[in-house]
Design a protein around this motif. Structure first.
Motif, PDB file in Angstrom:
ATOM      1  N   LYS A   4       0.836  -1.198   0.000  1.00 28.19           N
ATOM      2  CA  LYS A   4       0.000   0.000   0.000  1.00 28.19           C
ATOM      3  C   LYS A   4       0.872   1.249   0.000  1.00 28.19           C
ATOM      4  CE  LYS A   4      -3.713  -2.367   2.365  1.00 28.19           C
ATOM      5  NZ  LYS A   4      -4.593  -2.621   1.285  1.00 28.19           N
ATOM      6  N   VAL A   5       0.307   2.332  -0.545  1.00 26.74           N
ATOM      7  CA  VAL A   5       0.926   3.655  -0.477  1.00 26.74           C
ATOM      8  C   VAL A   5      -0.146   4.652  -0.051  1.00 26.74           C
ATOM      9  CG1 VAL A   5       2.677   3.151  -2.240  1.00 26.74           C
ATOM     10  CG2 VAL A   5       0.511   4.211  -2.922  1.00 26.74           C
ATOM     11  N   LEU A   6       0.304   5.817   0.419  1.00 26.62           N
ATOM     12  CA  LEU A   6      -0.612   6.869   0.825  1.00 26.62           C
ATOM     13  C   LEU A   6      -0.664   7.924  -0.267  1.00 26.62           C
ATOM     14  CD1 LEU A   6      -2.407   7.980   3.118  1.00 26.62           C
ATOM     15  CD2 LEU A   6      -0.387   9.211   3.951  1.00 26.62           C
ATOM     16  N   THR A   7      -1.856   8.229  -0.714  1.00 20.55           N
ATOM     17  CA  THR A   7      -2.044   9.223  -1.760  1.00 20.55           C
ATOM     18  C   THR A   7      -3.030  10.283  -1.287  1.00 20.55           C
ATOM     19  OG1 THR A   7      -2.565   9.557  -4.117  1.00 20.55           O
ATOM     20  CG2 THR A   7      -3.900   7.958  -2.911  1.00 20.55           C
ATOM     21  N   ALA A   8      -2.964  11.424  -1.941  1.00 20.81           N
ATOM     22  CA  ALA A   8      -3.868  12.541  -1.634  1.00 20.81           C
ATOM     23  C   ALA A   8      -3.797  13.519  -2.796  1.00 20.81           C
ATOM     24  CB  ALA A   8      -3.437  13.225  -0.331  1.00 20.81           C
ATOM     25  N   ASN A   9      -4.513  14.618  -2.650  1.00 19.65           N
ATOM     26  CA  ASN A   9      -4.394  15.728  -3.585  1.00 19.65           C
ATOM     27  C   ASN A   9      -3.867  16.920  -2.804  1.00 19.65           C
ATOM     28  OD1 ASN A   9      -6.812  14.030  -4.762  1.00 19.65           O
ATOM     29  ND2 ASN A   9      -5.827  15.132  -6.424  1.00 19.65           N
ATOM     30  N   ARG A  10      -2.860  17.559  -3.367  1.00 14.26           N
ATOM     31  CA  ARG A  10      -2.277  18.731  -2.727  1.00 14.26           C
ATOM     32  C   ARG A  10      -3.337  19.830  -2.655  1.00 14.26           C
ATOM     33  NH1 ARG A  10       3.006  19.239  -5.321  1.00 14.26           N
ATOM     34  NH2 ARG A  10       1.800  20.009  -7.075  1.00 14.26           N
ATOM     35  N   LEU A  11      -3.469  20.460  -1.518  1.00 13.35           N
ATOM     36  CA  LEU A  11      -4.509  21.453  -1.310  1.00 13.35           C
ATOM     37  C   LEU A  11      -4.314  22.693  -2.184  1.00 13.35           C
ATOM     38  CD1 LEU A  11      -7.042  22.036   0.361  1.00 13.35           C
ATOM     39  CD2 LEU A  11      -5.575  23.131   2.040  1.00 13.35           C
ATOM     40  N   THR A  12      -3.081  23.067  -2.459  1.00 10.83           N
ATOM     41  CA  THR A  12      -2.830  24.318  -3.180  1.00 10.83           C
ATOM     42  C   THR A  12      -3.215  24.270  -4.646  1.00 10.83           C
ATOM     43  OG1 THR A  12      -0.538  23.641  -3.557  1.00 10.83           O
ATOM     44  CG2 THR A  12      -0.975  25.048  -1.645  1.00 10.83           C
ATOM     45  N   ASP A  13      -3.099  23.084  -5.298  1.00 11.43           N
ATOM     46  CA  ASP A  13      -3.393  23.029  -6.733  1.00 11.43           C
ATOM     47  C   ASP A  13      -4.151  21.784  -7.177  1.00 11.43           C
ATOM     48  OD1 ASP A  13      -1.420  21.094  -6.556  1.00 11.43           O
ATOM     49  OD2 ASP A  13       0.059  22.217  -7.715  1.00 11.43           O
ATOM     50  N   GLY A  14      -4.446  20.876  -6.264  1.00  8.99           N
ATOM     51  CA  GLY A  14      -5.227  19.690  -6.599  1.00  8.99           C
ATOM     52  C   GLY A  14      -4.449  18.559  -7.235  1.00  8.99           C
ATOM     53  N   ILE A  15      -3.147  18.731  -7.448  1.00 13.11           N
ATOM     54  CA  ILE A  15      -2.332  17.692  -8.079  1.00 13.11           C
ATOM     55  C   ILE A  15      -2.249  16.467  -7.171  1.00 13.11           C
ATOM     56  CG2 ILE A  15       0.027  17.129  -8.858  1.00 13.11           C
ATOM     57  CD1 ILE A  15      -1.502  18.992 -10.748  1.00 13.11           C
ATOM     58  N   ALA A  43       0.717   3.445  10.251  1.00 11.43           N
ATOM     59  CA  ALA A  43       1.500   4.685  10.282  1.00 11.43           C
ATOM     60  C   ALA A  43       1.111   5.602   9.117  1.00 11.43           C
ATOM     61  CB  ALA A  43       2.989   4.368  10.247  1.00 11.43           C
ATOM     62  N   LEU A  44       0.889   5.017   7.939  1.00  9.18           N
ATOM     63  CA  LEU A  44       0.451   5.819   6.788  1.00  9.18           C
ATOM     64  C   LEU A  44      -0.899   6.469   7.074  1.00  9.18           C
ATOM     65  CD1 LEU A  44       1.299   3.715   3.591  1.00  9.18           C
ATOM     66  CD2 LEU A  44       2.475   5.740   4.472  1.00  9.18           C
ATOM     67  N   GLU A  45      -1.820   5.694   7.624  1.00  9.15           N
ATOM     68  CA  GLU A  45      -3.152   6.224   7.922  1.00  9.15           C
ATOM     69  C   GLU A  45      -3.068   7.387   8.904  1.00  9.15           C
ATOM     70  OE1 GLU A  45      -5.083   2.640   9.204  1.00  9.15           O
ATOM     71  OE2 GLU A  45      -5.697   2.122   7.159  1.00  9.15           O
ATOM     72  N   GLU A  46      -2.253   7.261   9.935  1.00  9.28           N
ATOM     73  CA  GLU A  46      -2.102   8.327  10.924  1.00  9.28           C
ATOM     74  C   GLU A  46      -1.452   9.562  10.301  1.00  9.28           C
ATOM     75  OE1 GLU A  46       0.002   6.429  14.121  1.00  9.28           O
ATOM     76  OE2 GLU A  46      -1.688   5.106  14.565  1.00  9.28           O
ATOM     77  N   THR A  47      -0.459   9.356   9.463  1.00  8.13           N
ATOM     78  CA  THR A  47       0.200  10.470   8.779  1.00  8.13           C
ATOM     79  C   THR A  47      -0.783  11.190   7.881  1.00  8.13           C
ATOM     80  OG1 THR A  47       2.337   9.355   8.860  1.00  8.13           O
ATOM     81  CG2 THR A  47       2.086  11.080   7.207  1.00  8.13           C
ATOM     82  N   GLY A  48      -1.610  10.444   7.172  1.00  6.73           N
ATOM     83  CA  GLY A  48      -2.621  11.040   6.306  1.00  6.73           C
ATOM     84  C   GLY A  48      -3.625  11.877   7.085  1.00  6.73           C
ATOM     85  N   LYS A  49      -4.063  11.386   8.228  1.00 12.12           N
ATOM     86  CA  LYS A  49      -5.009  12.133   9.059  1.00 12.12           C
ATOM     87  C   LYS A  49      -4.400  13.447   9.538  1.00 12.12           C
ATOM     88  CE  LYS A  49      -7.539   8.096  10.678  1.00 12.12           C
ATOM     89  NZ  LYS A  49      -7.806   7.216  11.818  1.00 12.12           N
ATOM     90  N   ARG A  50      -3.115  13.407   9.929  1.00  9.21           N
ATOM     91  CA  ARG A  50      -2.446  14.632  10.377  1.00  9.21           C
ATOM     92  C   ARG A  50      -2.302  15.632   9.233  1.00  9.21           C
ATOM     93  NH1 ARG A  50       0.758  10.999  13.072  1.00  9.21           N
ATOM     94  NH2 ARG A  50       2.456  11.246  11.594  1.00  9.21           N
ATOM     95  N   LEU A  56      -2.761  20.314   4.505  1.00 13.50           N
ATOM     96  CA  LEU A  56      -1.720  20.146   3.491  1.00 13.50           C
ATOM     97  C   LEU A  56      -2.268  19.452   2.255  1.00 13.50           C
ATOM     98  CD1 LEU A  56       1.191  18.902   5.774  1.00 13.50           C
ATOM     99  CD2 LEU A  56       0.791  21.233   4.923  1.00 13.50           C
ATOM    100  N   VAL A  57      -3.188  18.515   2.475  1.00  7.07           N
ATOM    101  CA  VAL A  57      -3.745  17.699   1.393  1.00  7.07           C
ATOM    102  C   VAL A  57      -5.217  17.429   1.665  1.00  7.07           C
ATOM    103  CG1 VAL A  57      -1.558  16.555   0.776  1.00  7.07           C
ATOM    104  CG2 VAL A  57      -3.011  15.583   2.563  1.00  7.07           C
ATOM    105  N   VAL A  58      -5.911  16.954   0.610  1.00  4.25           N
ATOM    106  CA  VAL A  58      -7.304  16.520   0.732  1.00  4.25           C
ATOM    107  C   VAL A  58      -7.436  15.165   0.047  1.00  4.25           C
ATOM    108  CG1 VAL A  58      -8.271  18.843   0.869  1.00  4.25           C
ATOM    109  CG2 VAL A  58      -7.975  17.771  -1.366  1.00  4.25           C
ATOM    110  N   ASP A  59      -8.566  14.516   0.223  1.00  5.89           N
ATOM    111  CA  ASP A  59      -8.845  13.215  -0.400  1.00  5.89           C
ATOM    112  C   ASP A  59      -7.731  12.203  -0.117  1.00  5.89           C
ATOM    113  OD1 ASP A  59     -10.317  11.339  -1.821  1.00  5.89           O
ATOM    114  OD2 ASP A  59      -9.532  11.966  -3.773  1.00  5.89           O
TER     115      ASP A  59
END
Length: 104
Positions: A4-15, A43-50, A56-59
């Motif tokens: 597994k990897v942790l992914t998101a969209n950057r809040l500033t530009d959606g990338i 650990a990834l899940e906790e990092t994503g929540k923070r 910093l990120v969404v989704d």
């Protein structure tokens, strides 16, 4: 358990971005930190929540990936599209998704 990897969209530009081993959000899936056991996934899940709470990120999502010939491949089509880049130009300096990567 799948890798597994942790992914998101950057809040500033959606990338679309992925978390690397240094804790940085990067645009290249190939340098993402791969969690290979339950403790690393947690650990990834906790990092994503923070990161979400810090705006910093969404989704934020932990997604399944597989390594083939030294390359990281998301198992879901949606994530392959996100990893390859947008299907239409919408952000400066970002091109279109590679259809060969998406179709693989």
């Amino acid at each position: 358990m799948a890798d597994k990897v942790l992914t998101a969209n950057r809040l500033t530009d959606g990338i679309a971005v992925w978390l690397d081993a240094s804790g940085d959000w990067v645009e290249d899936l190939q340098v993402a930190f791969i969690a290979r056991h339950a403790e690393a996934v947690q650990a990834l899940e906790e990092t994503g929540k923070r990161a979400l709470a810090d705006n910093l990120v969404v989704d934020v999502n932990v997604i399944d990936v597989e390594e083939t010939d030294g390359k990281i491949w998301p198992t879901r089509l949606r994530e392959r599209i996100r990893a390859a880049g947008p299907t239409m130009a919408y952000a400066k300096d970002h091109g279109f998704a590679d259809p060969n990567f998406i179709a693989a």
